[in-house]
Design an enzyme around this catalytic site. Structure first.
Site, PDB file in Angstrom:
ATOM      1  N   ARG A 172     -12.515  -5.917   1.711  1.00  0.00           N
ATOM      2  CA  ARG A 172     -12.652  -5.997   3.173  1.00  0.00           C
ATOM      3  C   ARG A 172     -13.029  -4.651   3.756  1.00  0.00           C
ATOM      4  O   ARG A 172     -12.436  -3.639   3.414  1.00  0.00           O
ATOM      5  CB  ARG A 172     -11.329  -6.476   3.792  1.00  0.00           C
ATOM      6  CG  ARG A 172     -10.962  -7.861   3.307  1.00  0.00           C
ATOM      7  CD  ARG A 172      -9.742  -8.423   3.995  1.00  0.00           C
ATOM      8  NE  ARG A 172      -9.432  -9.736   3.434  1.00  0.00           N
ATOM      9  CZ  ARG A 172      -8.410 -10.506   3.814  1.00  0.00           C
ATOM     10  NH1 ARG A 172      -7.606 -10.075   4.759  1.00  0.00           N
ATOM     11  NH2 ARG A 172      -8.227 -11.671   3.250  1.00  0.00           N
ATOM     12  N   ARG A 189      -2.975  -1.686   3.863  1.00  0.00           N
ATOM     13  CA  ARG A 189      -4.292  -2.179   4.220  1.00  0.00           C
ATOM     14  C   ARG A 189      -5.366  -1.377   3.494  1.00  0.00           C
ATOM     15  O   ARG A 189      -5.674  -0.269   3.890  1.00  0.00           O
ATOM     16  CB  ARG A 189      -4.494  -2.071   5.742  1.00  0.00           C
ATOM     17  CG  ARG A 189      -5.689  -2.810   6.298  1.00  0.00           C
ATOM     18  CD  ARG A 189      -5.857  -2.523   7.785  1.00  0.00           C
ATOM     19  NE  ARG A 189      -4.758  -3.031   8.600  1.00  0.00           N
ATOM     20  CZ  ARG A 189      -4.691  -4.275   9.071  1.00  0.00           C
ATOM     21  NH1 ARG A 189      -5.658  -5.119   8.837  1.00  0.00           N
ATOM     22  NH2 ARG A 189      -3.664  -4.655   9.796  1.00  0.00           N
ATOM     23  N   GLU A 203       2.950  -9.017   6.847  1.00  0.00           N
ATOM     24  CA  GLU A 203       2.357 -10.337   6.639  1.00  0.00           C
ATOM     25  C   GLU A 203       1.942 -10.444   5.171  1.00  0.00           C
ATOM     26  O   GLU A 203       1.010  -9.786   4.728  1.00  0.00           O
ATOM     27  CB  GLU A 203       1.142 -10.490   7.552  1.00  0.00           C
ATOM     28  CG  GLU A 203       0.519 -11.868   7.482  1.00  0.00           C
ATOM     29  CD  GLU A 203      -0.795 -11.930   8.259  1.00  0.00           C
ATOM     30  OE1 GLU A 203      -0.889 -11.302   9.331  1.00  0.00           O
ATOM     31  OE2 GLU A 203      -1.716 -12.602   7.775  1.00  0.00           O
ATOM     32  N   SER A 247      -0.640 -16.186   4.804  1.00  0.00           N
ATOM     33  CA  SER A 247      -1.100 -16.915   5.965  1.00  0.00           C
ATOM     34  C   SER A 247      -1.534 -18.272   5.441  1.00  0.00           C
ATOM     35  O   SER A 247      -2.421 -18.349   4.600  1.00  0.00           O
ATOM     36  CB  SER A 247      -2.277 -16.158   6.588  1.00  0.00           C
ATOM     37  OG  SER A 247      -2.587 -16.702   7.845  1.00  0.00           O
ATOM     38  N   ARG A 289       1.412  -5.942  -0.337  1.00  0.00           N
ATOM     39  CA  ARG A 289       2.520  -6.024   0.612  1.00  0.00           C
ATOM     40  C   ARG A 289       3.803  -6.510  -0.054  1.00  0.00           C
ATOM     41  O   ARG A 289       4.895  -6.114   0.329  1.00  0.00           O
ATOM     42  CB  ARG A 289       2.132  -6.915   1.792  1.00  0.00           C
ATOM     43  CG  ARG A 289       1.042  -6.213   2.596  1.00  0.00           C
ATOM     44  CD  ARG A 289       0.492  -7.013   3.728  1.00  0.00           C
ATOM     45  NE  ARG A 289      -0.610  -6.273   4.341  1.00  0.00           N
ATOM     46  CZ  ARG A 289      -1.281  -6.710   5.391  1.00  0.00           C
ATOM     47  NH1 ARG A 289      -0.975  -7.875   5.953  1.00  0.00           N
ATOM     48  NH2 ARG A 289      -2.252  -5.980   5.890  1.00  0.00           N
TER      49      ARG A 289
END
Length: 421
Positions: free
Chosen positions: A260, A275, A347, A350, A389
């Site tokens: 990403r 991240r 997070e 999802s 994470r």
RNA sequence: GGAGGGAUCGCAUAGUGGUCUAGUGCGGCCGCCUGCUAAGCGGUUGCCCCGGGUAACCGGGGUCAAGGGUUCGAAUCCCUUUCCCUCCGCCA
């Protein structure tokens, strides 16, 4: 993609959905206008073609030479068809582009809200651990243990890259295997190892393109796109297929690297491994019949939660409100783990039901039984889970006063050790 | 990367400018026959879009890898692209 027929016949439903998401409604009006002019031109072109087909057939049956006037007339008809079709194709392309940029319609039971602040906590599990010392953030712990090398990551690839070393690399590998095994053996998913680079049309199918090109890495020379999640190749596994009766539901699990650009989040979360531009993720994915998708989402979420529970990491489940819902989703639940060192909820998953949104884009259908027409499937995806994470949560929750890390019980068979020191 | 061959209705194949609204076999579906099964007999057969209808359905258009061209008319001729196969080169 939203069904153009639904937009045509029930624009109010779409207007209401866009309003709930905080999107403006003029794009819908444009879509309706383009759709009308397209169908008008299509009608004309089809009438001319019908005439040409009939006349050509007659000419074919004639014994002698066909009259020159007739040929001349048909030549004109042919030119006119070409003209109209060129115009119609242009309009269709514009319409398609507009449609591809419209987000999905939220489910009726999704809480209405503006942004993340309006998300709703559904439940939580586990106690936040009480520390007799000040818990450190993972970047300090990892640095001291020598299991994550941030400086060399930057040397190799720049900001937002890191190198896992020794027990750090082993912990990630253990987690990947543990998660895959659990989903395969206990939850009934089939393991897939897909390509990490895909064609443009895959990105359109999963709805990352055309709208989110900014977040993707792209090889311009070959037009390969690097996957930001395994959801992309998994969605496209059955692109342009009609799934045979009795085959649904299909459950897939895949471990992949994810790439990403994080342009949108420039400057945010630059510390640690929260991240990065490249990270590992285990993704769970389902193709299901429409009538089951809501139940299947509940079960998918439970499958993801099962990992958190078995790793004994405190977590909470958040339902996203309409304003925070992802582009393709009709309904989404996030799972967040508590990280006592950096003191935030992370997070880690999802889980979304995308309804027929991706299925329409990627043309994925199924036949309920031998006699029936094909119908669009529903697709669901969820992280199960995102590796960095979870590693943060393990390091920070399982840290001990001396800076060592206890290995979660469930992971010990995969790590061959009970402690990282 | 170079040279050659190929891509047709779920599968296998036929089709080299108008009788192809794409044939045949297998498979699938419906029916008949038959103690059961198998075999046999007859019928049927994909997908997409537009219009009409509450609907089963009806009318039209498209679809022979994809896009463009030639032609009154293209599965068929021409160009481009993609993919597959064979050989050569390179390569973990």
């Amino acid at each position: 993609m939203i069904d153009i027929k639904l937009i045509r016949e029930n624009p109010d439903i779409i207007y209401r959905a866009m309003e709930k998401r905080g999107e403006d409604r003029c794009s819908i009006e444009e879509v309706i206008a383009l759709d009308n002019s397209y169908r008008q031109l299509l009608k004309e072109a089809e009438a001319l073609r019908a005439r040409r087909n009939t006349v050509s057939d007659e000419i074919g049956r004639m014994k002698g030479k066909p009259p020159a006037e007739l040929i001349a007339e048909m030549r004109q008809v042919g030119d006119r068809i070409k003209q109209i079709e060129t115009e119609a194709n242009q309009i269709a392309a514009g319409l398609e582009d507009k449609l591809l940029r419209l987000p999905n319609i939220p489910a009726d039971d999704v809480p209405v809200g503006r942004d993340a602040a309006d998300n709703v906590e559904v439940r939580s599990w586990g106690e936040r651990r009480e520390f007799s010392f000040k818990p450190l953030p993972h970047w300090d712990l990892a640095e001291k243990l020598g299991i994550i090398d941030f400086q060399r990551g930057v040397k190799l690839s720049g900001t937002r890259f890191y190198v896992l070393k020794g027990a750090g690399a082993a912990l990630q590998r253990a987690l990947i295997n543990y998660m895959l095994d659990l989903h395969i053996q206990k939850h009934g998913y089939t393991e897939i190892f897909p390509p990490f680079m895909v064609k443009r049309e895959c990105m359109v199918g999963s709805s990352n393109l055309p709208k989110f090109a900014d977040n993707l890495y792209h090889d311009a020379e070959e037009d390969y796109w690097f996957i930001p999640t395994a959801e992309v190749p998994l969605t496209n596994l059955h692109r342009d297929e009609i799934i045979a009766p009795g085959m649904l539901p299909l459950y897939y699990v895949a471990h992949t690297s994810c790439f990403r650009r994080e342009k949108m989040a420039a400057g945010k979360d630059t510390r640690g491994i929260k991240r990065g531009h490249q990270f590992e993720k285990v993704e769970i994915y389902k193709f299901v019949a429409p009538e089951n998708s809501d139940d299947e989402l509940t079960r998918l979420l439970n499958d993801a939660e099962d990992i958190c529970y078995n790793l004994e990491l405190p977590y909470r489940v958040i339902q996203l409100c309409t304003g925070d819902l992802g582009f393709a989703a009709v309904k989404t639940f996030d799972i967040e783990m508590w990280a006592p060192g950096c003191e935030e909820w992370l997070e880690v998953s999802s889980c979304s039901n995308c309804g027929d949104f991706q299925a329409r884009r990627a043309n994925i259908r199924y036949r309920p039984d031998n006699e029936s027409k094909p119908r669009l499937v529903h697709t669901l995806n969820g992280s199960g889970l995102a590796l960095p994470r979870v590693m943060i949560a393990i390091l920070e929750n399982y840290q001990q006063a001396d800076g060592s890390i206890a290995v979660p019980e469930a992971l010990r068979p995969y790590m061959n050790t009970a402690i990282i020191k």
